[in-house]
Scaffold this motif. Structure first.
Motif, short mmCIF file in Angstrom:
data_model
loop_
_atom_site.label_atom_id
_atom_site.label_comp_id
_atom_site.label_asym_id
_atom_site.label_seq_id
_atom_site.Cartn_x
_atom_site.Cartn_y
_atom_site.Cartn_z
N LEU A 187 0.76 -1.18 0.08
CA LEU A 187 -0.03 -0.10 -0.02
C LEU A 187 0.87 1.22 0.18
O LEU A 187 0.43 2.35 -0.56
CB LEU A 187 -1.24 -0.14 1.17
N ILE A 188 2.17 1.37 0.63
CA ILE A 188 2.96 2.13 0.44
C ILE A 188 3.36 2.40 -1.06
O ILE A 188 3.62 3.58 -1.52
CB ILE A 188 4.11 2.04 1.22
N GLU A 189 3.48 1.36 -1.74
CA GLU A 189 3.99 1.43 -3.15
C GLU A 189 2.92 2.13 -3.97
O GLU A 189 3.36 2.71 -4.90
CB GLU A 189 4.49 0.22 -3.61
N THR A 190 1.68 1.85 -3.57
CA THR A 190 0.69 2.39 -4.51
C THR A 190 0.39 3.89 -3.87
O THR A 190 -0.78 4.43 -4.65
CB THR A 190 -0.64 1.44 -4.28
N GLY A 191 1.05 4.33 -2.91
CA GLY A 191 0.79 5.64 -2.57
C GLY A 191 -0.51 5.82 -1.50
O GLY A 191 -0.88 6.90 -1.22
N GLU A 192 -1.02 4.56 -1.07
CA GLU A 192 -2.30 4.69 -0.15
C GLU A 192 -1.82 4.89 1.15
O GLU A 192 -2.79 5.35 2.14
CB GLU A 192 -3.15 3.50 -0.36
N LEU A 193 -0.53 4.55 1.40
CA LEU A 193 -0.29 4.64 3.01
C LEU A 193 1.33 5.50 2.92
O LEU A 193 2.08 5.51 2.07
CB LEU A 193 -0.10 3.53 3.71
N THR A 194 1.58 6.18 3.89
CA THR A 194 2.91 6.69 4.20
C THR A 194 3.53 6.12 5.48
O THR A 194 3.00 6.70 6.69
CB THR A 194 2.78 8.15 4.21
N ALA A 195 4.37 5.49 5.47
CA ALA A 195 5.05 4.83 6.78
C ALA A 195 6.53 4.85 6.50
O ALA A 195 7.02 3.92 5.78
CB ALA A 195 4.28 3.57 7.25
#
Length: 205
Positions: free
Chosen positions: A145-153
């Motif tokens: 989900l970080i790769e798809t831009g939906e999360l930032t962690a």
């Protein structure tokens, strides 16, 4: 045909013994569990049981290692769910919470912990492997989900620990404190939804 039947039958029998042994260990505990009982539950002779597993200690070790492999399967299956961040995280959370509310799950954690002095290496392996398998599934979803831009962690592992930590208290910890059969007062779907919303409020892009 007959050549392949031997090993297949042998593997099936070993699996049946492990299933029987797991049930006996969870019900009776290590000290009270008898190899004769395991043999009877597996429908084999005691001699056959010892031919596969030369001691109760060795059987216990293999049961614990096998349980680690089995315990993560439902959680890893949840990774196949498609959808947005909320849908994927909710699927993971629900699989994890469901697993942690099962009496057998609480029992195996309790049993391994109680036998730590006798089997320190086995207990360490169990807890480390459980952490890697279950936490690894959460990290995999979060990194995706970080790769798809939906999360930032910045630290996916920390984020995974926070998500699962919100689920541990009302599920696993509840069972260890109140008994293997104890269930949360709120529906699991509601607990998971709250945890995911809190997680998204912190890490959602």
């Amino acid at each position: 045909m007959l050549i392949g039947a031997g090993p297949n039958r042998s593997e099936r029998k070993k699996a049946e013994i492990l299933t029987a042994a797991r049930g006996v260990f969870l019900k009776e505990g290590y000290s009270a569990a008898g190899m004769e009982v395991v043999a009877r539950m597996a429908s084999v002779s005691t001699a056959t049981l010892y031919a596969y597993y030369p001691s109760k200690a060795k059987l216990f070790e293999i049961v614990v290692h096998d349980t680690v492999r089995l315990m993560a399967e439902p959680v890893r299956e949840s990774l196949k769910v498609q959808g947005d961040a909320r849908a994927r995280l909710t699927a993971l959370a629900l699989a994890y919470a469901t697993f942690m509310t099962e009496p057998a799950t609480r029992a195996i954690f309790r049993m391994v912990t109680s036998e730590r002095r006798r089997f320190e290496a086995i207990a360490d392996h169990f807890l480390k492997s459980a952490h890697q398998e279950l936490g690894g599934a959460a990290i995999e979803v979060i990194e995706s989900l970080i790769e798809t831009g939906e999360l930032t962690a910045a630290q996916p592992a920390w984020a995974a620990g926070q998500l699962l930590g919100m689920l541990d208290h009302p599920t696993l910890v509840l069972g260890l404190a109140a008994g293997d059969e104890a269930q949360p007062n709120r529906p699991l779907a509601e607990i998971c939804a709250d945890a995911v919303e809190t997680f998204l409020a912190r890490y959602g892009a």
